[in-house]
Design a protein around this motif. Structure first.
Motif, PDB file in Angstrom:
ATOM      1  N   MET A 275     -45.837 -19.949 -36.107  1.00 29.54           N
ATOM      2  CA  MET A 275     -45.973 -20.833 -36.020  1.00 29.54           C
ATOM      3  C   MET A 275     -45.282 -21.514 -34.741  1.00 29.54           C
ATOM      4  O   MET A 275     -45.180 -21.107 -33.902  1.00 29.54           O
ATOM      5  N   THR A 276     -46.362 -22.176 -34.114  1.00 24.81           N
ATOM      6  CA  THR A 276     -46.219 -22.654 -33.248  1.00 24.81           C
ATOM      7  C   THR A 276     -45.997 -23.862 -32.944  1.00 24.81           C
ATOM      8  O   THR A 276     -45.443 -24.408 -33.934  1.00 24.81           O
ATOM      9  N   ARG A 277     -45.527 -24.269 -31.617  1.00 28.92           N
ATOM     10  CA  ARG A 277     -45.070 -25.462 -31.188  1.00 28.92           C
ATOM     11  C   ARG A 277     -45.171 -27.239 -31.252  1.00 28.92           C
ATOM     12  O   ARG A 277     -44.667 -28.041 -31.986  1.00 28.92           O
ATOM     13  N   ASP A 278     -46.603 -26.735 -31.352  1.00 24.76           N
ATOM     14  CA  ASP A 278     -47.552 -28.039 -31.391  1.00 24.76           C
ATOM     15  C   ASP A 278     -46.850 -27.885 -32.970  1.00 24.76           C
ATOM     16  O   ASP A 278     -47.820 -29.392 -34.004  1.00 24.76           O
ATOM     17  N   GLU A 279     -47.190 -27.706 -33.949  1.00 24.34           N
ATOM     18  CA  GLU A 279     -47.037 -27.522 -35.328  1.00 24.34           C
ATOM     19  C   GLU A 279     -45.371 -27.614 -36.037  1.00 24.34           C
ATOM     20  O   GLU A 279     -45.883 -28.368 -36.992  1.00 24.34           O
ATOM     21  N   ALA A 280     -44.860 -28.490 -35.019  1.00 25.92           N
ATOM     22  CA  ALA A 280     -43.883 -28.505 -34.891  1.00 25.92           C
ATOM     23  C   ALA A 280     -43.446 -29.929 -35.577  1.00 25.92           C
ATOM     24  O   ALA A 280     -44.336 -30.430 -35.130  1.00 25.92           O
ATOM     25  N   PRO A 281     -42.570 -30.389 -36.446  1.00 19.27           N
ATOM     26  CA  PRO A 281     -42.603 -31.894 -37.332  1.00 19.27           C
ATOM     27  C   PRO A 281     -42.389 -32.084 -36.006  1.00 19.27           C
ATOM     28  O   PRO A 281     -42.296 -32.594 -35.100  1.00 19.27           O
ATOM     29  N   GLU A 282     -42.825 -34.417 -36.033  1.00 22.13           N
ATOM     30  CA  GLU A 282     -42.855 -34.926 -34.661  1.00 22.13           C
ATOM     31  C   GLU A 282     -41.490 -35.122 -34.814  1.00 22.13           C
ATOM     32  O   GLU A 282     -41.137 -35.497 -33.288  1.00 22.13           O
ATOM     33  N   LEU A 283     -40.195 -35.516 -35.260  1.00 27.65           N
ATOM     34  CA  LEU A 283     -38.505 -35.703 -34.346  1.00 27.65           C
ATOM     35  C   LEU A 283     -38.245 -34.295 -33.517  1.00 27.65           C
ATOM     36  O   LEU A 283     -37.970 -34.477 -32.794  1.00 27.65           O
ATOM     37  N   VAL A 284     -38.710 -33.146 -34.245  1.00 26.63           N
ATOM     38  CA  VAL A 284     -38.682 -31.872 -33.078  1.00 26.63           C
ATOM     39  C   VAL A 284     -39.174 -32.163 -32.180  1.00 26.63           C
ATOM     40  O   VAL A 284     -38.586 -31.737 -31.146  1.00 26.63           O
ATOM     41  N   ARG A 285     -40.384 -32.663 -32.307  1.00 24.91           N
ATOM     42  CA  ARG A 285     -41.500 -32.347 -30.820  1.00 24.91           C
ATOM     43  C   ARG A 285     -40.238 -33.583 -29.831  1.00 24.91           C
ATOM     44  O   ARG A 285     -40.525 -33.381 -28.762  1.00 24.91           O
ATOM     45  N   LEU A 286     -40.280 -34.512 -30.540  1.00 27.20           N
ATOM     46  CA  LEU A 286     -39.551 -35.541 -30.065  1.00 27.20           C
ATOM     47  C   LEU A 286     -38.140 -34.880 -29.507  1.00 27.20           C
ATOM     48  O   LEU A 286     -38.334 -35.235 -28.305  1.00 27.20           O
ATOM     49  N   GLY A 287     -38.080 -34.519 -29.687  1.00 26.21           N
ATOM     50  CA  GLY A 287     -36.325 -34.203 -29.520  1.00 26.21           C
ATOM     51  C   GLY A 287     -36.036 -32.698 -28.179  1.00 26.21           C
ATOM     52  O   GLY A 287     -35.306 -33.188 -27.309  1.00 26.21           O
ATOM     53  N   LEU A 288     -37.240 -32.173 -28.047  1.00 29.17           N
ATOM     54  CA  LEU A 288     -37.167 -30.760 -27.258  1.00 29.17           C
ATOM     55  C   LEU A 288     -38.312 -31.638 -26.651  1.00 29.17           C
ATOM     56  O   LEU A 288     -39.082 -30.501 -25.875  1.00 29.17           O
ATOM     57  N   THR A 289     -39.506 -32.679 -26.177  1.00 33.88           N
ATOM     58  CA  THR A 289     -39.664 -33.112 -24.699  1.00 33.88           C
ATOM     59  C   THR A 289     -38.963 -32.334 -23.805  1.00 33.88           C
ATOM     60  O   THR A 289     -38.093 -32.930 -23.426  1.00 33.88           O
ATOM     61  N   GLY A 290     -40.039 -31.830 -23.050  1.00 33.92           N
ATOM     62  CA  GLY A 290     -39.922 -31.424 -22.197  1.00 33.92           C
ATOM     63  C   GLY A 290     -38.707 -30.206 -21.542  1.00 33.92           C
ATOM     64  O   GLY A 290     -38.451 -30.041 -20.510  1.00 33.92           O
ATOM     65  N   ILE A 291     -38.179 -29.700 -22.783  1.00 33.89           N
ATOM     66  CA  ILE A 291     -37.514 -28.349 -23.036  1.00 33.89           C
ATOM     67  C   ILE A 291     -38.721 -27.749 -23.311  1.00 33.89           C
ATOM     68  O   ILE A 291     -38.890 -27.759 -24.602  1.00 33.89           O
ATOM     69  N   ASN A 292     -38.291 -26.159 -22.612  1.00 33.90           N
ATOM     70  CA  ASN A 292     -40.001 -25.956 -22.791  1.00 33.90           C
ATOM     71  C   ASN A 292     -39.336 -24.157 -23.489  1.00 33.90           C
ATOM     72  O   ASN A 292     -39.071 -23.336 -24.256  1.00 33.90           O
TER      73      ASN A 292
END
Length: 78
Positions: free
Chosen positions: A1-18
């Protein structure tokens, strides 16, 4: 699974964190904020702002931790 397929709250929480290590730094910083807020309450007896600091620190740390756990479970780190 890729980061783009993560739930919205996970993507929001890790915005800018790679990187995983950077996310853990944020978890630790949230813990420091919560401890500092506890010390602030002890010293000033200002429960309103101190409690808000504890809630922000613990809540944010829990959110980062949950995002890290989701990314680990789905092997989605770069």
């Amino acid at each position: 699974m890729t980061r783009d397929e993560a739930p919205e709250l996970v993507r929001l929480g890790l915005t800018g964190i790679n990187k995983r290590s950077t996310a853990w730094v944020f978890v630790v910083l949230c813990g420091v904020i919560a401890i500092a807020a506890c010390v602030y309450v002890y010293v000033t007896r200002d429960w309103l702002f101190g409690s808000a600091g504890v809630l922000v620190g613990v809540g944010s740390g829990a959110w980062y931790y949950t995002c890290i756990a989701w990314m680990d479970r789905h092997d989605a780190w770069d």
